[in-house]
Structures are given as structure tokens and as C-alpha cells.
Design an enzyme around this catalytic site. Structure first.
Site, PDB file in Angstrom:
ATOM      1  CE  LYS A  70      -3.896   1.889   2.396  1.00 32.97           C
ATOM      2  NZ  LYS A  70      -4.863   1.410   4.243  1.00 32.97           N
ATOM      3  CD  GLU A 147      -7.332   3.130   5.124  1.00 35.29           C
ATOM      4  OE1 GLU A 147      -6.325   3.881   6.365  1.00 35.29           O
ATOM      5  OE2 GLU A 147      -6.985   2.845   4.582  1.00 35.29           O
ATOM      6  CG  ASP A 169      -7.093   5.121  10.278  1.00 33.46           C
ATOM      7  OD1 ASP A 169      -5.819   4.735  10.913  1.00 33.46           O
ATOM      8  OD2 ASP A 169      -7.734   5.379   9.381  1.00 33.46           O
TER       9      ASP A 169
END
Ligand code: AMP
Length: 592
Positions: A70, A147, A169
Site C-alpha cells: 500500500k 478510512e 487513525d
């Protein structure tokens, strides 16, 4: 219509969820876990492993194991294995295919649609790359969602009261912070900020360096060039890091890590939480600015926050939680699962996108989801200046136009250089596309009117167009970002992915068939011996012939390049031997 699954395609782990009976549930992985390691490996005999299976062999096969892909999404990174080049999209697609398969087994039906989450800070190219990965995996990606927004969506359903929440996050490779307003049936992202290259992997790296240094001090041996040892240290470091989230100290023990002067050396050291936290404190401090920026962009003070939600595995570190407390003056909420809430939010959105428009699952209530663009978008104008067209944190979808003109007399073409980022000069921002508008009517400088339009859809994916207002003619324009996969490349990758899937199946069939065949050959051999002279010559010859032929076919079969036609031949030869050896197998098997 296929059900829409929600996928949290994480740097370290991925998670899938689907709405069942109005409630998002987690799809278990092949091994029954709630998440799947985002790891792909290619074994020496050409087998492809994904998730747990890939993680288990990472130490012994590190050169052919791909982790944290990623981090490379949307870049020109690629990996070459057995002469074939794989882009990040293709590797991510392999993970997605596994998740799709797990969901299909769980639901007992085909799954073709998905909502995939990305860090809020992902730029257009990274989002597009994620969408392309979905396409390669055979998924129609209905929406790319941020997200933190997704986490808020799963949280919002459980707690109806209107409030502004901060989602902090911190995962394996990225940090995102968002300020989100959850109201009656509306979830609006007010601001978002973050760092695309900050996360638990960086903490691991610090710990690895510490271990290597300490080992060198203790044993005068530098392990940093020892590939296998480093892989083991990396695993041990991550394990130690996790243990330090709940224990004050931990023992790092890796026996036989290397040899010196013919003697084995063991890695054996203790680290305290305090030592670990002090070695990562500057990294944790890097989350401060994004938090302040997000609050100021949302025009609120920490005191106006109703709640702070922690998402991502790295928020389990006590020092990270302390940083959040210090920054916000609030105790973070503990009642959401940081590993699962992102996928659950995506599943909720997936289910609500299906036909009925946005209706919050479980509530029957209309739900409006308003996301924002994470970075400003501009084009380069005279003097290398980045002229803003869309400000960061603009609510999506969005469409903005601005009129530009030529800088030189009788200029026939202009180059539109599209940029993403907050810096005033073009060169300091990221180029996400360039194209040329041709055929402008000759005129003195400043006279032609060129309308540049930025269109951002709900996925945060940008399309730019330019129109010469003078002629009224709209030119067809292609944005060519080098990192982006072309349609032809995507089609090729889709084909490869399908081929891979069928090759995997062929390989599995081959392993099974070869196992059975070998057993048959061994049994036949034993029965021939047991029968000895009692067997008539004709049958004996036939059995030997058939067995010899089967042995040859098996010897020729290479698992890394086996084809269905070869398996068919082996199957036929096996049947032939089973027939000719039927009698002796029945009479003489089991005798010693
Ligand atoms: P995510 O991308 O959200 O799956 O987060 C993965 C990251 O969280 C990895 O760097 C993990 O090592 C880290 N992580 C998971 N559990 C813990 C824990 N208990 N303590 C510290 N870090 C953790």
C-alpha cells in the site's frame, strides 16, 4: 444483484465486512481470523500465497515476499519475480481476490461489488490505483471512501447523538486525522489531514535498528547485512512492540541468529516500554501538526470535540493514546474495535449504496455522507506559481471552473499542469497530470479565454477538462500521469489475474493428483513384489508398462508450469494402471 462487501485494504492487514440482517459483520479469513495480512508471496515452485500463508513463510522466502504494498500505491514502484514485473495495483489485486474469495465462501454466493477504503490523505493517483486494483481483482468498486469517514460511519450508527468527532487513525504505514460531524442522518467530514508515510512500520524500524546496534555492542557482529537474520529481527521487533502495549517490558529472544568463529550466537535482550517509547517519541510527535491543522481547518477547538475515536493497530500503544489525550484534552473512546470499524463502515456504505440510495443500515434512516478532498488542487501558471482551483477540505463531489488566458502573443497551445498540494510554487507540489490544449485561435496575449474545470466525484477521483471559450470548441483532453495504469494495462492485468487463479487451481489439482498417483505407484510396486512368480507374464508385463509410463509422466510434471492437458494425461495413465493392476492390487495389497 451481488451483495456489496466493504474492504479495508490496509498496509499491514486487510479486513472485509458485509451487512447481514442490517448489521455489519466481519468476514472471517481462511484461518478464521478477523483480518488477513496484506502479504503476497511467490514460492520457488511458482505457487502464489496470500495472507497468513504468505506471512508464515516470509522469513525463509523474504526476497519473494511482498509486504506493505500500500505504501507504493500510485508510485512507479514495481517488483520483478521470475522475469515478470508486478505493479502495486497487481499485487493489491491479489490480496483483494483473496478477500473476495473469503467473502464468497462466507456468503455462499458470488461477490462482484465492493466499497474499498483508502487513507484520507491518498491523492488522486493513489485512489485511482486502488480502484484499478479492484477492477483487476474482478470487483466493481462502487465507491472509494476515506478510512476515517468509514470508521465514523460504523461508529455513527451505534451512537445517534449529534456531535463532532475526531478520528485519529494510525495504522502500519499511514496516519490520518479527520474531524467529522455526525448529525441526524448526516455524516459530514469537516476537515482531514495526515501523513502518508508514518505508522507502525516506522516504529518497527526504530526497534530493529536498536536491536542491531545493541547486538553489535554485545557481540561485535553486524547483523544488518544478514538478510535472514534481519527478517527474523523484524518479526521479533513487531512482536515486542505489540507486547509493550500491555507489558512494561519484554524479552526479545531469537536463538541461533548467527555464528561467529564457529560458535552460535543468540539474540537475547530485554527492552522496557519506556525505552521503546523514547525511541519513537519524535515519530509520535509528527502526528501533532496534522491534528492541529485538521482542527483549525474545521474551525473548532479541541474543547468542541464530542469524542475522539482511535483507529488503526498503532493506537494501541500507550504513548500514542497519551499523545491524543495531550492534544485534545479528551479520553479517547474505547468502544470501537480499531481493526474492524473501517471495513464495517465500508460495508454499511456498500449496503446503503445498493439501490435505495443512502440509507443507514440498521436504522432505516436516510443518511447523507459528505466527504472532502484532502489536498488542494491547482494548475501551474506563469512564473511556476500553483494557482488554486479547489481548496483542500472541499466537500465532495465538487466542480470548480476558472478562466485562464495565454501568456505570449499568438500562442496556439497551452500546457495544463495539474498539481496536488498546499505549497505556493508548482515545483513543490505533486504533479498528478499534464496535458496540452491545442488549436487556440491566434490572438494577443491575455485575450483567449480558456476555461479549466476540475470535477471530483464522490470517490475523490479527479477529472480535468479545458475549453477554449473563444471558439466554443471543447478539446478532448487526456490526463497522462505516468504512474497511472492505462486501460490496456488494466485489461492485461485482469487477464493475468484470471490466468493466475486458474493456474492456482491447476496447481492444487496437480498436487492432489500427484499425491494419489505416487501412492498408487508405490502400492503397485509392492504388489508386484508380493505376487512374485504367481503372476502370469502377460499381466506382469502390462502392469510394468503402465506403471513405467505413469512414472515418466509424473517425472515430467513440474508444479511451476503444469498445464491442465498434462494432468488429463496423468489421470488417463493412472486409470489405465488401476485397471491393469486391479487384480494384484486386490489380491496382494496389505501383504508385507
Ligand atoms: P492497521 O494498518 O490498522 O492494521 O495497523 C497495523 C499496525 O498496527 C502494524 O504496524 C502493527 O504492528 C500495529 N499494531 C497492531 N497491534 C498492535 C499493538 N497491540 N501494539 C502496537 N502496535 C500494534
Amino acid at each position: 444483484m451481488s451483495r456489496v462487501i466493504g474492504i479495508d485494504l490496509g498496509t499491514t492487514n486487510s479486513c472485509v465486512s458485509v451487512v447481514e440482517n442490517d448489521t455489519p459483520v466481519i468476514v472471517p479469513s481462511k484461518t478464521g481470523a478477523s483480518t488477513t495480512p496484506s502479504i503476497v508471496a511467490f514460492t520457488k515452485n511458482g505457487e502464489r500465497l496470500i495472507g497468513e500463508a504468505a506471512a508464515r513463510q516470509a522469513v525463509t522466502n523474504s526476497e519473494r515476499t511482498i509486504t506493505s504494498v500500500k505504501r507504493h500505491m500510485g508510485s512507479d514502484w514495481s517488483v520483478r519475480i521470475d522475469g515478470k514485473e508486478y505493479k502495486p495495483q497487481t499485487i493489491s489485486a491479489m490480496i483483494l481476490m483473496q478477500l473476495k474469495k473469503d467473502a464468497e465462501e462466507f456468503l455462499g454466493e458470488e461477490v462482484t461489488e465492493a466499497v474499498i477504503t483508502v487513507p484520507a490523505y491518498f491523492n488522486d493517483i493513489q485512489r485511482q490505483a486502488t480502484k484499478d486494483a479492484g477492477r483487476i481483482a474482478g470487483l466493481n468498486v462502487k465507491r472509494i471512501i476515506n478510512e476515517p469517514t468509514s470508521a465514523a460511519l460504523s461508529y455513527g450508527l451505534n451512537h445517534g447523538e449529534a456531535q463532532k468527532v475526531m478520528v485519529y487513525d494510525l495504522g502500519g504505514g499511514t496516519f490520518d486525522v479527520s474531524i467529522i460531524e455526525i448529525g441526524e442522518g448526516i455524516i459530514e467530514v469537516l476537515a482531514t489531514s495526515g501523513n502518508n508515510h508514518l505508522g507502525g512500520d516506522d516504529f518497527d524500524e526504530r526497534l530493529v535498528q536498536w536491536i542491531v546496534r545493541k547486538f553489535k555492542d554485545m557481540n561485535r557482529v553486524d547483523l544488518s547485512k544478514d538478510f535472514a537474520a534481519m527478517q527474523r529481527i523484524r518479526e521479533a521487533a513487531e512482536r515486542a512492540k505489540k507486547e509493550l502495549s500491555t507489558s512494561e517490558n519484554t524479552h526479545i529472544l531469537q536463538p541461533y541468529i548467527t555464528q561467529a568463529k564457529g560458535e552460535p550466537l543468540h539474540l537475547d535482550m530485554v527492552i522496557t516500554r519506556q525505552e521503546f517509547e523514547s525511541m519513537i517519541s519524535d515519530l509520535i510527535a509528527e502526528t501533532e501538526d496534522p491534528v492541529r491543522n485538521a482542527l483549525s481547518d474545521a474551525h473548532i477547538t479541541p474543547g468542541q470535540l464530542g469524542r475522539v475515536l482511535l483507529v488503526g493497530g498503532s493506537t494501541r500503544i500507550p504513548a500514542v493514546q497519551q499523545k491524543v489525550r495531550d492534544l485534545t484534552g479528551k479520553e479517547p473512546s474505547r468502544n470501537i474495535n480499531p481493526d474492524e470499524c473501517v471495513a464495517k463502515g465500508a460495508a454499511i456504505l456498500g449496503s446503503t449504496l445498493q439501490g435505495r440510495g443512502l440509507v443507514a443500515a440498521g436504522t432505516g434512516q436516510d443518511l447523507l455522507l459528505l466527504d472532502v478532498t484532502p489536498l488542494s488542487l491547482s494548475i501551474e501558471t506563469v512564473g511556476g506559481v500553483a494557482t488554486r482551483i479547489v481548496e483542500r477540505n472541499t466537500t465532495l463531489p465538487a466542480r470548480y471552473s476558472q478562466i485562464f488566458s495565454t501568456a505570449a502573443p499568438y500562442q496556439r497551445n497551452v500546457e495544463i499542469h495539474v498539481l496536488q498540494g498546499e505549497r505556493p510554487m508548482a515545483r513543490d507540489n505533486k504533479t498528478i497530470g499534464k496535458f496540452r490544449l491545442k488549436g487556440i485561435k491566434p490572438a494577443p496575449a491575455g485575450v483567449p479565454q480558456i476555461e479549466v474545470t476540475f470535477d471530483i466525484d464522490a470517490n475523490g477521483i479527479l477529472k480535468v477538462s479545458a475549453r477554449d471559450l473563444d471558439t466554443g470548441r471543447e478539446q478532448s483532453i487526456t490526463i497522462t500521469a505516468d504512474d497511472r495504469m492505462s486501460d490496456t494495462e488494466i485489461r492485461q492485468a485482469m487477464q493475468d489475474a484470471q490466468n493466475y487463479a486458474s493456474q492456482d487451481q491447476t496447481r492444487k489439482d496437480a498436487i492432489e493428483l500427484l499425491g494419489e498417483t505416487n501412492k498408487l505407484l508405490v502400492r503397485t510396486e509392492r504388489c508386484l513384489k508380493n505376487a512374485g512368480k504367481q503372476l502370469d507374464r502377460v499381466t506382469k508385463k502390462q502392469v510394468k508398462n503402465d506403471s513405467g509410463r505413469l512414472q515418466k509422466l509424473v517425472a515430467k510434471c513440474r508444479l511451476d508450469r503444469v498445464e491442465e492437458s498434462q494432468l488429463a494425461e496423468i489421470r488417463a495413465a493412472k486409470e489405465q494402471l488401476e485397471q491393469s493392476a486391479d487384480q494384484i492390487l486386490r489380491m496382494y495389497d496389505g501383504q508385507l
